[in-house]
Scaffold this motif. Structure first.
Motif, PDB file in Angstrom:
ATOM      1  N   VAL A 108       0.768  -1.239  -0.020  1.00 46.67           N
ATOM      2  CA  VAL A 108      -0.083   0.055   0.018  1.00 46.67           C
ATOM      3  C   VAL A 108       0.899   1.187   0.152  1.00 46.67           C
ATOM      4  CG1 VAL A 108      -1.642   1.415   1.329  1.00 46.67           C
ATOM      5  CG2 VAL A 108      -1.861  -0.977   1.094  1.00 46.67           C
ATOM      6  N   ALA A 109       2.047   1.212   0.762  1.00 47.86           N
ATOM      7  CA  ALA A 109       2.778   2.336   0.823  1.00 47.86           C
ATOM      8  C   ALA A 109       3.566   2.730  -0.623  1.00 47.86           C
ATOM      9  CB  ALA A 109       3.919   2.169   1.793  1.00 47.86           C
ATOM     10  N   SER A 110       3.957   1.607  -1.213  1.00 49.79           N
ATOM     11  CA  SER A 110       4.250   1.545  -2.394  1.00 49.79           C
ATOM     12  C   SER A 110       3.441   2.143  -3.579  1.00 49.79           C
ATOM     13  CB  SER A 110       5.023   0.360  -3.061  1.00 49.79           C
ATOM     14  OG  SER A 110       5.990  -0.378  -2.147  1.00 49.79           O
ATOM     15  N   LEU A 111       2.200   1.927  -3.434  1.00 49.68           N
ATOM     16  CA  LEU A 111       1.304   2.472  -4.413  1.00 49.68           C
ATOM     17  C   LEU A 111       1.244   3.990  -4.214  1.00 49.68           C
ATOM     18  CD1 LEU A 111      -1.586  -0.179  -4.058  1.00 49.68           C
ATOM     19  CD2 LEU A 111      -0.200   0.309  -6.163  1.00 49.68           C
ATOM     20  N   PHE A 112       1.157   4.515  -3.013  1.00 49.26           N
ATOM     21  CA  PHE A 112       1.320   5.758  -2.728  1.00 49.26           C
ATOM     22  C   PHE A 112       2.388   6.510  -3.193  1.00 49.26           C
ATOM     23  CE2 PHE A 112      -2.278   4.707   0.585  1.00 49.26           C
ATOM     24  CZ  PHE A 112      -3.144   5.461  -0.147  1.00 49.26           C
ATOM     25  N   VAL A 113       3.647   5.977  -3.054  1.00 48.85           N
ATOM     26  CA  VAL A 113       4.813   6.559  -3.375  1.00 48.85           C
ATOM     27  C   VAL A 113       4.990   6.534  -4.837  1.00 48.85           C
ATOM     28  CG1 VAL A 113       7.202   6.100  -3.688  1.00 48.85           C
ATOM     29  CG2 VAL A 113       6.262   5.899  -1.247  1.00 48.85           C
ATOM     30  N   GLY A 114       4.341   5.531  -5.716  1.00 49.25           N
ATOM     31  CA  GLY A 114       4.154   5.548  -7.048  1.00 49.25           C
ATOM     32  C   GLY A 114       3.515   6.696  -7.435  1.00 49.25           C
ATOM     33  N   ALA A 115       2.196   6.827  -6.849  1.00 56.98           N
ATOM     34  CA  ALA A 115       1.175   7.483  -7.363  1.00 56.98           C
ATOM     35  C   ALA A 115       1.848   9.175  -7.274  1.00 56.98           C
ATOM     36  CB  ALA A 115      -0.179   7.754  -6.594  1.00 56.98           C
ATOM     37  N   SER A 116       2.497   9.332  -5.955  1.00 53.30           N
ATOM     38  CA  SER A 116       3.086  10.752  -6.135  1.00 53.30           C
ATOM     39  C   SER A 116       4.378  11.024  -7.109  1.00 53.30           C
ATOM     40  CB  SER A 116       3.719  11.042  -4.691  1.00 53.30           C
ATOM     41  OG  SER A 116       4.661  10.309  -4.355  1.00 53.30           O
ATOM     42  N   THR A 117       4.921  10.045  -7.571  1.00 61.51           N
ATOM     43  CA  THR A 117       6.101   9.997  -8.435  1.00 61.51           C
ATOM     44  C   THR A 117       5.645  10.229  -9.858  1.00 61.51           C
ATOM     45  OG1 THR A 117       7.496   8.399  -7.037  1.00 61.51           O
ATOM     46  CG2 THR A 117       8.122   8.875  -9.419  1.00 61.51           C
ATOM     47  N   SER A 118       4.373   9.598 -10.209  1.00 61.64           N
ATOM     48  CA  SER A 118       3.985   9.710 -11.631  1.00 61.64           C
ATOM     49  C   SER A 118       3.453  11.111 -11.429  1.00 61.64           C
ATOM     50  CB  SER A 118       2.732   8.738 -11.595  1.00 61.64           C
ATOM     51  OG  SER A 118       3.336   7.470 -11.558  1.00 61.64           O
ATOM     52  N   ALA A 119       2.732  11.494 -10.350  1.00 61.93           N
ATOM     53  CA  ALA A 119       2.101  12.877 -10.372  1.00 61.93           C
ATOM     54  C   ALA A 119       3.272  13.911 -10.778  1.00 61.93           C
ATOM     55  CB  ALA A 119       1.219  13.377  -9.250  1.00 61.93           C
ATOM     56  N   ALA A 120       4.304  13.722 -10.047  1.00 64.55           N
ATOM     57  CA  ALA A 120       5.433  14.740 -10.076  1.00 64.55           C
ATOM     58  C   ALA A 120       5.953  14.717 -11.758  1.00 64.55           C
ATOM     59  CB  ALA A 120       6.702  14.384  -9.251  1.00 64.55           C
ATOM     60  N   VAL A 121       6.203  13.446 -12.166  1.00 69.83           N
ATOM     61  CA  VAL A 121       6.597  13.166 -13.563  1.00 69.83           C
ATOM     62  C   VAL A 121       5.729  13.934 -14.668  1.00 69.83           C
ATOM     63  CG1 VAL A 121       7.208  11.688 -15.157  1.00 69.83           C
ATOM     64  CG2 VAL A 121       8.153  11.248 -13.343  1.00 69.83           C
TER      65      VAL A 121
END
Length: 96
Positions: free
Chosen positions: A54-67
């Protein structure tokens, strides 16, 4: 030499080239919220794995939004980011 890629812009100003970064961010965030709400029912030994997922999903979501934000703002390389930082520093110096 590297060729600069041009964005394909529709008449209303929406950039169509990197839409998938925003989509990936939204899907990962939704999936993380759904997994968080569902909770965990099962073997307690696997709970750390679920928490990490679950934490990885949130980190991935924030990274995708930043990109997506960087791509849509025109920042494609480190040099572009350096020039934006230099412009911000110069504008801060002139206002003081």
């Amino acid at each position: 030499m590297e060729e600069k890629e041009e964005n394909s812009v529709v008449g209303n100003g929406v950039v169509q080239r990197y839409w998938f970064w925003g989509s990936a961010s939204a899907v990962q965030f939704w999936w993380g919220v759904a997994a968080l709400k569902r909770g965990y029912a099962g073997n307690g030994n696997l709970m750390p794995l679920k928490a990490f997922t679950v934490a990885s999903l949130f980190v991935g979501a924030s990274t995708s939004a930043a990109v997506a934000t960087l791509q849509l703002s025109g920042i494609r390389s480190v040099e572009d980011l350096k020039s934006v930082g230099a412009n911000i520093r110069n504008s801060c110096k002139t206002t003081r």
